[in-house]
Every structure is written in C-alpha cells, then in structure tokens.
Motif scaffolding. Structure first.
Motif, short mmCIF file in Angstrom:
data_model
loop_
_atom_site.label_atom_id
_atom_site.label_comp_id
_atom_site.label_asym_id
_atom_site.label_seq_id
_atom_site.Cartn_x
_atom_site.Cartn_y
_atom_site.Cartn_z
N LYS A 47 0.71 -1.19 0.10
CA LYS A 47 0.07 -0.07 -0.10
C LYS A 47 0.67 1.18 -0.01
O LYS A 47 0.69 2.31 -0.45
N ASN A 48 2.09 1.18 0.60
CA ASN A 48 2.84 2.28 0.64
C ASN A 48 3.54 2.72 -0.75
O ASN A 48 3.42 3.96 -1.21
N LYS A 49 3.62 1.56 -1.22
CA LYS A 49 4.27 1.71 -2.87
C LYS A 49 3.18 2.23 -3.62
O LYS A 49 3.51 2.91 -4.72
N TYR A 50 2.08 1.44 -3.64
CA TYR A 50 1.10 1.35 -4.79
C TYR A 50 -0.03 2.33 -4.48
O TYR A 50 -1.08 2.77 -5.39
N GLY A 51 -0.33 2.53 -3.28
CA GLY A 51 -1.37 3.44 -2.71
C GLY A 51 -2.83 2.81 -2.71
O GLY A 51 -3.62 3.25 -2.25
N ILE A 52 -2.87 1.44 -2.83
CA ILE A 52 -3.96 0.60 -2.66
C ILE A 52 -3.23 -0.74 -2.13
O ILE A 52 -2.53 -1.16 -2.48
N SER A 53 -4.33 -1.22 -1.46
CA SER A 53 -4.06 -2.75 -0.84
C SER A 53 -3.89 -3.81 -2.11
O SER A 53 -4.21 -3.58 -3.36
N PRO A 54 -3.39 -4.87 -1.93
CA PRO A 54 -3.09 -6.07 -2.90
C PRO A 54 -4.29 -6.39 -3.16
O PRO A 54 -4.62 -6.71 -4.59
N ALA A 55 -5.57 -6.64 -2.51
CA ALA A 55 -6.97 -6.97 -2.95
C ALA A 55 -7.40 -5.78 -4.00
O ALA A 55 -7.90 -6.50 -4.87
N ARG A 56 -7.34 -4.91 -3.47
CA ARG A 56 -8.00 -3.48 -4.55
C ARG A 56 -7.12 -3.62 -5.52
O ARG A 56 -7.88 -3.29 -6.51
N TYR A 57 -6.08 -3.83 -5.52
CA TYR A 57 -5.26 -3.79 -6.80
C TYR A 57 -5.73 -4.81 -7.67
O TYR A 57 -5.93 -4.63 -8.88
N ARG A 58 -5.94 -5.95 -7.31
CA ARG A 58 -6.31 -7.04 -8.10
C ARG A 58 -7.97 -7.04 -8.59
O ARG A 58 -8.19 -7.11 -9.56
N SER A 59 -8.60 -6.18 -7.85
CA SER A 59 -9.98 -6.10 -8.13
C SER A 59 -9.99 -4.64 -9.10
O SER A 59 -10.95 -5.02 -10.15
N LYS A 60 -8.99 -3.86 -9.21
CA LYS A 60 -9.17 -2.96 -10.24
C LYS A 60 -8.70 -3.54 -11.60
O LYS A 60 -9.14 -3.43 -12.79
N LEU A 61 -7.78 -4.50 -11.51
CA LEU A 61 -7.33 -5.25 -12.64
C LEU A 61 -8.50 -6.03 -13.35
O LEU A 61 -8.71 -6.08 -14.44
N ARG A 62 -9.37 -6.63 -12.66
CA ARG A 62 -10.20 -7.45 -13.01
C ARG A 62 -11.66 -6.46 -13.72
O ARG A 62 -11.92 -7.04 -14.67
N ILE A 63 -11.73 -5.40 -13.13
CA ILE A 63 -12.56 -4.39 -13.65
C ILE A 63 -12.33 -3.97 -14.89
O ILE A 63 -12.88 -3.92 -15.96
N LEU A 64 -11.08 -3.57 -15.04
CA LEU A 64 -10.33 -3.19 -16.28
C LEU A 64 -10.35 -4.16 -17.24
O LEU A 64 -10.72 -4.11 -18.52
N ALA A 65 -10.10 -5.62 -16.90
CA ALA A 65 -10.14 -6.58 -17.95
C ALA A 65 -11.34 -6.66 -18.42
O ALA A 65 -11.68 -6.98 -19.72
N ALA A 66 -12.36 -6.70 -17.60
CA ALA A 66 -13.73 -6.91 -18.05
C ALA A 66 -14.35 -5.76 -18.95
O ALA A 66 -14.97 -6.01 -20.12
N ALA A 67 -13.83 -4.64 -18.45
CA ALA A 67 -14.21 -3.43 -19.41
C ALA A 67 -13.51 -3.42 -21.02
O ALA A 67 -14.33 -3.03 -21.81
#
Length: 69
Positions: A47-67
């Motif tokens: 979270k310090n490096k990317y600004g979001i949790s690992p779980a949120r990172y994965r969720s955003k990837l899945r949303i992007l892939a679906a879009a």
C-alpha cells in the motif's frame, strides 16, 4: 543508488504484482511466494508503494479486464 534490502523489497513487490496480474492465487499464497514473512507487512509495504491494498489492486485489474472485453 539503493541498499540491497530496498532493492530486494522492490523485486518482491514487482513479483507480487506479476502474480496478482497473472494468477488466481490467494493473497496469502502471493505474499508467501513473493518472500514476505507475514501478511500485515506485505499489505503495508504494498500500500505504501502503490497506494492501494493488494486485494484492491487485483479488483481494479479485473474491472479493467472486463471493461476491455
């Protein structure tokens, strides 16, 4: 220049992102496989490096892939 410890941490974070993007492994499997000793440390440095949790990172990837489909 960077210290060996910081370099290693960066590589572990990069690898964890790769696993989050390319596998269906659980977050617990990913932090362990990436070389972190415990989940709370992994979550904190991720979270310090990317600004979001690992779980949120994965969720955003899945949303992007679906879009994109």
């Amino acid at each position: 220049n960077t210290t060996p410890g910081k370099w290693l941490l960066e590589k572990r974070l990069e690898y964890s992102c790769f696993l989050l993007e390319t596998t269906g492994h659980s977050i617990d499997e990913i932090y362990f496989e990436s070389g972190f000793e415990n989940r709370s440390h992994f979550d904190r440095v991720f979270k310090n490096k990317y600004g979001i949790s690992p779980a949120r990172y994965r969720s955003k990837l899945r949303i992007l892939a679906a879009a994109l489909q």
